[in-house]
Write a protein that holds these residues in place. Sequence first.
Motif, PDB file in Angstrom:
ATOM      1  N   HIS A 187      42.011  31.098  52.633  1.00 47.43           N
ATOM      2  CA  HIS A 187      40.768  31.213  52.085  1.00 47.43           C
ATOM      3  C   HIS A 187      40.752  30.954  50.735  1.00 47.43           C
ATOM      4  CE1 HIS A 187      40.532  34.045  55.682  1.00 47.43           C
ATOM      5  NE2 HIS A 187      41.661  34.716  55.135  1.00 47.43           N
ATOM      6  N   PRO A 188      40.285  29.811  50.717  1.00 48.12           N
ATOM      7  CA  PRO A 188      40.030  29.255  49.157  1.00 48.12           C
ATOM      8  C   PRO A 188      38.952  29.616  48.604  1.00 48.12           C
ATOM      9  CG  PRO A 188      39.766  27.416  50.901  1.00 48.12           C
ATOM     10  CD  PRO A 188      40.140  28.732  51.594  1.00 48.12           C
ATOM     11  N   SER A 189      39.130  29.786  47.031  1.00 47.92           N
ATOM     12  CA  SER A 189      38.002  30.677  46.487  1.00 47.92           C
ATOM     13  C   SER A 189      37.867  30.208  45.162  1.00 47.92           C
ATOM     14  CB  SER A 189      38.264  32.199  46.556  1.00 47.92           C
ATOM     15  OG  SER A 189      39.549  32.404  45.671  1.00 47.92           O
ATOM     16  N   LEU A 190      36.695  30.686  44.582  1.00 49.85           N
ATOM     17  CA  LEU A 190      36.628  30.465  43.169  1.00 49.85           C
ATOM     18  C   LEU A 190      36.155  31.900  42.480  1.00 49.85           C
ATOM     19  CD1 LEU A 190      33.463  30.311  41.968  1.00 49.85           C
ATOM     20  CD2 LEU A 190      33.650  28.045  43.207  1.00 49.85           C
ATOM     21  N   GLU A 191      36.674  31.855  41.336  1.00 49.16           N
ATOM     22  CA  GLU A 191      36.253  33.225  40.607  1.00 49.16           C
ATOM     23  C   GLU A 191      35.517  33.170  39.309  1.00 49.16           C
ATOM     24  OE1 GLU A 191      38.472  37.463  39.590  1.00 49.16           O
ATOM     25  OE2 GLU A 191      39.794  35.650  39.703  1.00 49.16           O
ATOM     26  N   ILE A 192      34.240  33.724  39.316  1.00 40.91           N
ATOM     27  CA  ILE A 192      33.388  33.880  38.033  1.00 40.91           C
ATOM     28  C   ILE A 192      33.832  35.286  37.272  1.00 40.91           C
ATOM     29  CG2 ILE A 192      31.227  33.786  37.091  1.00 40.91           C
ATOM     30  CD1 ILE A 192      31.713  31.406  38.803  1.00 40.91           C
ATOM     31  N   THR A 193      34.221  34.635  35.931  1.00 40.38           N
ATOM     32  CA  THR A 193      34.534  36.084  35.023  1.00 40.38           C
ATOM     33  C   THR A 193      33.748  35.828  33.859  1.00 40.38           C
ATOM     34  OG1 THR A 193      36.935  35.466  35.916  1.00 40.38           O
ATOM     35  CG2 THR A 193      36.794  36.874  33.925  1.00 40.38           C
ATOM     36  N   ARG A 194      33.408  37.073  33.563  1.00 41.09           N
ATOM     37  CA  ARG A 194      32.395  37.149  32.380  1.00 41.09           C
ATOM     38  C   ARG A 194      33.295  36.931  31.134  1.00 41.09           C
ATOM     39  NH1 ARG A 194      27.815  39.723  31.835  1.00 41.09           N
ATOM     40  NH2 ARG A 194      28.379  40.311  29.841  1.00 41.09           N
ATOM     41  N   ILE A 195      32.593  36.150  29.941  1.00 42.73           N
ATOM     42  CA  ILE A 195      33.621  35.837  29.148  1.00 42.73           C
ATOM     43  C   ILE A 195      34.249  37.217  28.159  1.00 42.73           C
ATOM     44  CG2 ILE A 195      33.156  34.711  26.747  1.00 42.73           C
ATOM     45  CD1 ILE A 195      32.787  32.879  29.186  1.00 42.73           C
ATOM     46  N   ASP A 196      33.330  38.054  28.193  1.00 42.74           N
ATOM     47  CA  ASP A 196      33.997  39.246  27.598  1.00 42.74           C
ATOM     48  C   ASP A 196      35.066  40.001  28.396  1.00 42.74           C
ATOM     49  OD1 ASP A 196      32.537  40.382  29.582  1.00 42.74           O
ATOM     50  OD2 ASP A 196      31.153  41.508  28.373  1.00 42.74           O
ATOM     51  N   GLU A 197      35.402  39.461  29.568  1.00 40.98           N
ATOM     52  CA  GLU A 197      36.591  39.917  30.467  1.00 40.98           C
ATOM     53  C   GLU A 197      37.756  39.105  30.376  1.00 40.98           C
ATOM     54  OE1 GLU A 197      34.905  40.794  34.214  1.00 40.98           O
ATOM     55  OE2 GLU A 197      33.457  42.398  33.463  1.00 40.98           O
ATOM     56  N   ARG A 198      37.577  37.752  29.545  1.00 36.27           N
ATOM     57  CA  ARG A 198      38.731  37.069  29.808  1.00 36.27           C
ATOM     58  C   ARG A 198      39.677  37.172  28.658  1.00 36.27           C
ATOM     59  NH1 ARG A 198      35.887  31.022  31.011  1.00 36.27           N
ATOM     60  NH2 ARG A 198      34.710  32.006  32.853  1.00 36.27           N
ATOM     61  N   GLY A 199      39.832  38.416  28.053  1.00 36.76           N
ATOM     62  CA  GLY A 199      40.970  38.771  27.079  1.00 36.76           C
ATOM     63  C   GLY A 199      40.659  38.054  25.648  1.00 36.76           C
ATOM     64  N   ALA A 200      41.363  38.892  24.506  1.00 35.39           N
ATOM     65  CA  ALA A 200      41.315  38.417  23.291  1.00 35.39           C
ATOM     66  C   ALA A 200      41.676  37.041  22.941  1.00 35.39           C
ATOM     67  CB  ALA A 200      42.055  39.594  22.584  1.00 35.39           C
ATOM     68  N   GLU A 201      42.594  36.361  23.631  1.00 31.86           N
ATOM     69  CA  GLU A 201      43.073  35.086  23.269  1.00 31.86           C
ATOM     70  C   GLU A 201      42.276  33.966  23.982  1.00 31.86           C
ATOM     71  OE1 GLU A 201      47.278  35.261  25.037  1.00 31.86           O
ATOM     72  OE2 GLU A 201      47.844  36.457  23.585  1.00 31.86           O
ATOM     73  N   LEU A 243      27.369  39.277  36.545  1.00 30.10           N
ATOM     74  CA  LEU A 243      28.659  40.137  36.687  1.00 30.10           C
ATOM     75  C   LEU A 243      29.859  39.240  37.412  1.00 30.10           C
ATOM     76  CD1 LEU A 243      26.923  43.120  38.634  1.00 30.10           C
ATOM     77  CD2 LEU A 243      27.731  42.652  36.155  1.00 30.10           C
ATOM     78  N   SER A 244      31.047  39.490  37.078  1.00 23.05           N
ATOM     79  CA  SER A 244      32.041  38.848  37.410  1.00 23.05           C
ATOM     80  C   SER A 244      32.181  38.824  39.141  1.00 23.05           C
ATOM     81  CB  SER A 244      33.408  39.302  37.068  1.00 23.05           C
ATOM     82  OG  SER A 244      33.354  38.991  35.378  1.00 23.05           O
ATOM     83  N   ARG A 245      32.649  38.060  39.683  1.00 24.18           N
ATOM     84  CA  ARG A 245      32.794  38.089  41.226  1.00 24.18           C
ATOM     85  C   ARG A 245      33.781  37.119  41.692  1.00 24.18           C
ATOM     86  NH1 ARG A 245      28.602  35.544  38.879  1.00 24.18           N
ATOM     87  NH2 ARG A 245      27.386  34.019  39.966  1.00 24.18           N
ATOM     88  N   LEU A 246      34.352  37.179  43.090  1.00 21.62           N
ATOM     89  CA  LEU A 246      35.250  36.094  43.707  1.00 21.62           C
ATOM     90  C   LEU A 246      34.422  35.665  44.777  1.00 21.62           C
ATOM     91  CD1 LEU A 246      37.980  35.245  44.036  1.00 21.62           C
ATOM     92  CD2 LEU A 246      38.370  37.246  45.500  1.00 21.62           C
ATOM     93  N   LEU A 247      34.179  34.234  44.829  1.00 25.11           N
ATOM     94  CA  LEU A 247      33.467  33.859  45.860  1.00 25.11           C
ATOM     95  C   LEU A 247      34.326  32.774  46.964  1.00 25.11           C
ATOM     96  CD1 LEU A 247      30.484  32.712  43.460  1.00 25.11           C
ATOM     97  CD2 LEU A 247      30.634  34.644  45.112  1.00 25.11           C
ATOM     98  N   TYR A 248      34.085  32.929  48.061  1.00 25.94           N
ATOM     99  CA  TYR A 248      34.979  32.085  49.130  1.00 25.94           C
ATOM    100  C   TYR A 248      34.177  30.833  49.498  1.00 25.94           C
ATOM    101  CZ  TYR A 248      38.285  36.067  49.090  1.00 25.94           C
ATOM    102  OH  TYR A 248      39.019  37.131  48.788  1.00 25.94           O
ATOM    103  N   PHE A 249      35.091  30.018  49.459  1.00 26.33           N
ATOM    104  CA  PHE A 249      34.316  28.502  50.139  1.00 26.33           C
ATOM    105  C   PHE A 249      34.186  28.771  51.892  1.00 26.33           C
ATOM    106  CE2 PHE A 249      36.135  27.071  46.360  1.00 26.33           C
ATOM    107  CZ  PHE A 249      35.593  26.133  45.962  1.00 26.33           C
ATOM    108  N   ASP A 250      33.079  28.047  52.158  1.00 22.88           N
ATOM    109  CA  ASP A 250      32.834  28.138  53.612  1.00 22.88           C
ATOM    110  C   ASP A 250      33.952  27.084  54.339  1.00 22.88           C
ATOM    111  OD1 ASP A 250      31.157  26.682  56.104  1.00 22.88           O
ATOM    112  OD2 ASP A 250      30.529  28.813  55.636  1.00 22.88           O
ATOM    113  N   PRO A 251      34.083  27.542  55.610  1.00 25.45           N
ATOM    114  CA  PRO A 251      35.074  26.748  56.240  1.00 25.45           C
ATOM    115  C   PRO A 251      34.508  25.145  56.419  1.00 25.45           C
ATOM    116  CG  PRO A 251      34.771  28.668  57.505  1.00 25.45           C
ATOM    117  CD  PRO A 251      33.833  28.773  56.319  1.00 25.45           C
ATOM    118  N   GLY A 252      33.060  24.783  56.386  1.00 25.90           N
ATOM    119  CA  GLY A 252      32.685  23.634  56.614  1.00 25.90           C
ATOM    120  C   GLY A 252      32.724  23.004  55.252  1.00 25.90           C
TER     121      GLY A 252
END
Length: 325
Positions: free
Chosen positions: A149-163, A178-187
């Motif tokens: 299940h290949p995916s990409l994750e969208i993460t808000r800047i303020d949730e990426r940590g102090a570093e 909002l942050s979210r996890l999105l999966y690639f379609d089989p196609g």
Amino acid sequence: MDFQDIKKFGNWLDKNIKSKTDGKQVCGYPREIMGNCKRFVIWFVESCAPISSRGLGVNYNFHELIKAHELCWLRCMSGNTNDPIAPNITDEQLCNIEAILHNALSDSGDEDSSAVRNYLIYRLIRAFGLRIGEALALRLSDLKLNGAHPSLEITRIDERGAEYQDPRSPYHPKVKTLSRLLYFDPGDKDLLALLEQYISFHRVKIADVGGKRRASIFLGHDFIFIEHGDKSSARPLSCSAATKIASSISAQVGFKFHWHVLRHATFNRLYEAASNLKDNATEMDHIVYMGGWASSESLRIYARRAIRDSALRKLNRINQMGASG
């Protein structure tokens, strides 16, 4: 504060707040103020609302209170009363854009890193409805291309940590939804292959080593999309550079194109497909999640687009029947 209080405040802003430009109100300025006030009120509710117990019912009521405030502010923001409709790109126009960007790959023999990058940005926004800022803020660590299940994750800047650091600051791309996890379609196998190709062979820095030009994958940052060329130093692609790419596409296709209308085109089609299903609440929730929105209220512009387009199609069929008769 209740709905009437917020509505009165919005009306007062429309009538009385003036910008700093010749005393005339800048379009969207009252809405910006309303947005800032909404965020403050939500923060205040989250920080100060009393919770006397940890029961599930209390948590649910707390969530509903925040949701109610969100909806009240959204409904009262200046501009909503005009019933805006989501902009769109026709299927023919999408085909023209795709052909131009894909042909650039063929013409360059896959050697032009900029062509691969531009087509890849187009495909990702088209597939997932990303904002251009979200695409530019993607990092290698946000991708999981292997496995079932290949995916990409969208993460808000303020949730990426102090570093977290971005060399494009203070004009770095922002993740507004909002942050979210999105999966690639089989196609999407060709899209996955293109991502791997870009990361492995094009996302590199060209440097002189012992008088010879060599490519290095060590760039000093984790961002996926970079500037290409001898003088770019493989810096992360900037927002202004992405805008210039969109302007170049506009010049080639002969109509106005920008990245955000491509996001709208994706959600217009997803919403229309879901609206034709019976008992589609789950599908609508999936669209809200995919778009990174806080509530289904954000789908109203796509609902109006779907209703208008449906009416136009019916009118065209009636006109064709009349002409043939």
